[in-house]
Design a protein around this motif. Structure first.
Motif, PDB file in Angstrom:
ATOM      1  N   VAL A  84       0.985  -1.062   0.043  1.00  0.00           N
ATOM      2  CA  VAL A  84      -0.072  -0.148  -0.089  1.00  0.00           C
ATOM      3  C   VAL A  84       0.847   1.281   0.033  1.00  0.00           C
ATOM      4  CG1 VAL A  84      -1.469   1.302   1.478  1.00  0.00           C
ATOM      5  CG2 VAL A  84      -1.911  -0.967   1.078  1.00  0.00           C
ATOM      6  N   SER A  88      -3.610  10.351   0.227  1.00  0.00           N
ATOM      7  CA  SER A  88      -4.515   9.251   0.623  1.00  0.00           C
ATOM      8  C   SER A  88      -3.810   7.891   0.347  1.00  0.00           C
ATOM      9  CB  SER A  88      -5.697   9.359  -0.609  1.00  0.00           C
ATOM     10  OG  SER A  88      -5.186   9.208  -1.852  1.00  0.00           O
ATOM     11  N   PHE A 121      -3.671   3.828  -1.404  1.00  0.00           N
ATOM     12  CA  PHE A 121      -4.297   3.078  -2.314  1.00  0.00           C
ATOM     13  C   PHE A 121      -3.210   1.768  -2.422  1.00  0.00           C
ATOM     14  CE2 PHE A 121      -1.338   6.177  -4.087  1.00  0.00           C
ATOM     15  CZ  PHE A 121      -0.398   5.492  -5.034  1.00  0.00           C
ATOM     16  N   VAL A 122      -4.132   0.616  -2.767  1.00  0.00           N
ATOM     17  CA  VAL A 122      -3.182  -0.323  -3.077  1.00  0.00           C
ATOM     18  C   VAL A 122      -2.479  -0.662  -4.164  1.00  0.00           C
ATOM     19  CG1 VAL A 122      -3.464  -3.216  -3.373  1.00  0.00           C
ATOM     20  CG2 VAL A 122      -5.131  -1.861  -1.688  1.00  0.00           C
ATOM     21  N   ASP A 135      -4.798   6.991   6.463  1.00  0.00           N
ATOM     22  CA  ASP A 135      -5.335   6.309   5.253  1.00  0.00           C
ATOM     23  C   ASP A 135      -4.515   5.120   4.895  1.00  0.00           C
ATOM     24  OD1 ASP A 135      -7.858   6.908   3.695  1.00  0.00           O
ATOM     25  OD2 ASP A 135      -6.610   6.985   1.778  1.00  0.00           O
ATOM     26  N   THR A 172      -6.384   1.491   4.394  1.00  0.00           N
ATOM     27  CA  THR A 172      -6.187   0.969   3.165  1.00  0.00           C
ATOM     28  C   THR A 172      -5.591  -0.372   3.408  1.00  0.00           C
ATOM     29  OG1 THR A 172      -5.905   2.904   1.921  1.00  0.00           O
ATOM     30  CG2 THR A 172      -5.403   1.111   0.836  1.00  0.00           C
ATOM     31  N   GLU A 214      -7.331  -4.234   2.398  1.00  0.00           N
ATOM     32  CA  GLU A 214      -6.710  -5.197   1.879  1.00  0.00           C
ATOM     33  C   GLU A 214      -6.453  -6.570   2.860  1.00  0.00           C
ATOM     34  OE1 GLU A 214      -4.753  -7.439  -0.934  1.00  0.00           O
ATOM     35  OE2 GLU A 214      -5.904  -5.639  -1.149  1.00  0.00           O
TER      36      GLU A 214
END
Length: 294
Positions: free
Chosen positions: A66, A71, A73-74, A103, A107, A111
């Motif tokens: 990640v 922010s 995100f994967v 975040d 995230t 996951e």
């Protein structure tokens, strides 16, 4: 092929699901000076450390990546290693954007929710060189712990160490501060300097013959026992872990040696290679023991 069959009983872990939450903020583009007189960008040092860690993990581990900036995100879903996609995801993280630790944790939590395997030890390892709003980051770590995921944090030079320490505490994990000794990061992540990231100071193992010895522990607390000729009947190993808070926990594994019923020699020992008895299983049992004791 061993002349027989091995069956396990007791507390056996199902491997490791690890999500690396890596800092992609703009400040990771800054250079840090190393004690040997050289310098390196923080994002490059993070790549080297993360790759060293992944390369040191045992078989049966799944790793996800990640990235968090403004922010999270994967970049790579949980994937069995070794895998080129994991390495590519780690190396793709370069400095840009802000620092939203919350975040990153949320995230990583998502996951593990989506792709974590039943029965595994589930860990989040977050690296950062910056600060974030402490209250929301701590709340995210506490939520991850409630989901059954341990949150460990690593501070690079420039990090808000008080925030990272609070996040690790809320996530039931360990905070490691590399702010003053960044040259040690790669060695420790690669398991080459004896340091661990999860609060395990050492493991003492007793084999079925009653011999006791210290196990070599990698950066996430995994360890293996030496090769052993499995005897017919019960063969039991016992491992005692000592943690950085001076508590201990014990886990055991019993393998039963039986003849194959097809002309095998009933008195012959069954060779068991070291790779056949990965006692990373004990870490799952140790973690449960610690939570119960707490």
């Amino acid at each position: 092929m061993p002349d027989g069959q091995a069956n396990a009983s007791g507390v056996v872990g199902g491997g490791l699901d690890l999500v690396l939450a890596l800092d992609g903020s703009g400040s990771m583009g800054a250079f840090v000076n190393l004690p040997d007189g050289s310098s390196v960008r923080r994002d490059i040092l993070q790549q080297q450390a993360a790759n060293a860690l992944v390369n040191s993990l045992p078989a049966g581990s799944n790793v996800g990546v990640v990235e968090f900036q403004s922010s999270g995100f994967v970049r790579q879903t949980l994937t069995p290693i070794p895998d080129a996609g994991v390495t590519s995801a780690i190396n793709a993280i370069v400095a840009s954007g802000g620092t939203d630790i919350r975040d990153g944790i949320v995230t990583a939590d998502g996951e593990l929710d989506a792709n974590g395997r039943a029965g595994t030890s589930k860990q989040i390892l977050l690296i950062s060189d910056g600060g974030s709003t402490q209250s929301v980051a701590v709340a995210a770590a506490a939520a991850a712990l409630a989901d059954g995921y341990t949150v460990n944090t690593v501070g690079f030079p420039g990090a808000a160490n008080s925030t990272l320490a609070a996040v690790a505490t809320a996530g039931g994990g360990t905070f490691v501060n590399f702010s003053n000794n960044p040259q040690d990061i790669v060695d420790i992540f690669g398991g080459n300097s004896g340091g661990v990231l999860v609060g395990v100071d050492g493991v003492e193992i007793t084999d079925p013959d009653g011999n006791t010895f210290a196990g070599t522990v990698d950066a996430l607390g995994n360890f293996k026992v030496p090769a052993y000729n499995l005897k017919l009947g019960a063969n039991t190993w016992t491992a005692v872990a000592t943690f950085s808070d001076q508590t201990t926990a014990t886990s055991s594994l019993t393998l039963f040696g039986t003849t194959n019923g097809g002309g095998g020699n009933p008195t012959a020992p069954i060779p068991l290679p070291a790779s056949g008895l990965l006692l990373g299983l004990a870490l799952a049992g140790f973690g449960v023991a610690r939570r119960r004791r707490g």
